[in-house]
Design an enzyme around this catalytic site. Sequence first.
Site, PDB file in Angstrom:
ATOM      1  N   CYS A   1       4.441  -7.672  -9.517  1.00  0.00           N
ATOM      2  CA  CYS A   1       4.800  -6.657  -8.525  1.00  0.00           C
ATOM      3  C   CYS A   1       5.819  -7.237  -7.539  1.00  0.00           C
ATOM      4  O   CYS A   1       5.578  -8.277  -6.919  1.00  0.00           O
ATOM      5  CB  CYS A   1       3.542  -6.225  -7.773  1.00  0.00           C
ATOM      6  SG  CYS A   1       3.843  -5.179  -6.344  1.00  0.00           S
ATOM      7  N   SER A   2       6.941  -6.558  -7.373  1.00  0.00           N
ATOM      8  CA  SER A   2       7.993  -7.059  -6.482  1.00  0.00           C
ATOM      9  C   SER A   2       7.519  -7.139  -5.031  1.00  0.00           C
ATOM     10  O   SER A   2       7.866  -8.082  -4.315  1.00  0.00           O
ATOM     11  CB  SER A   2       9.251  -6.193  -6.591  1.00  0.00           C
ATOM     12  OG  SER A   2       8.977  -4.867  -6.180  1.00  0.00           O
TER      13      SER A   2
END
Length: 119
Positions: free
Chosen positions: A12-13
């Site tokens: 997840c960024s």
Amino acid sequence: MGETELWHNPRCSKSRAAKAALDEAGVAYTERRYLDEPPTAAELDAVLTRIGAEPWEVARLGEAVAKELGLKDLEHDRARWIEVLVANPVLIQRPIVVTDGAAIVARDEDSVRKALDSL
């Protein structure tokens, strides 16, 4: 919990950004890849209390499993929702920064800053 913990999903960024911010600030923390090591119901309940949120407020309702489970229509029963999130940790918003006194869903710069300020 005693120390700072980052509930992290490296894919997840937003989670990676929070991790980078903690690293840049020199914060000592334990990285918990909560998809591999899901919280217990008691741990999630305690973190939700620290966040000041109900489980349905930190649920990722856009996930396929949320649709399969019909979460949007599930009665707002805290224990039942916690049970569902523990069984399906992908449904828990990320990242979460947990400290002795607080927990914050750190999905943007302001939230990460609040987490850092609480340390």
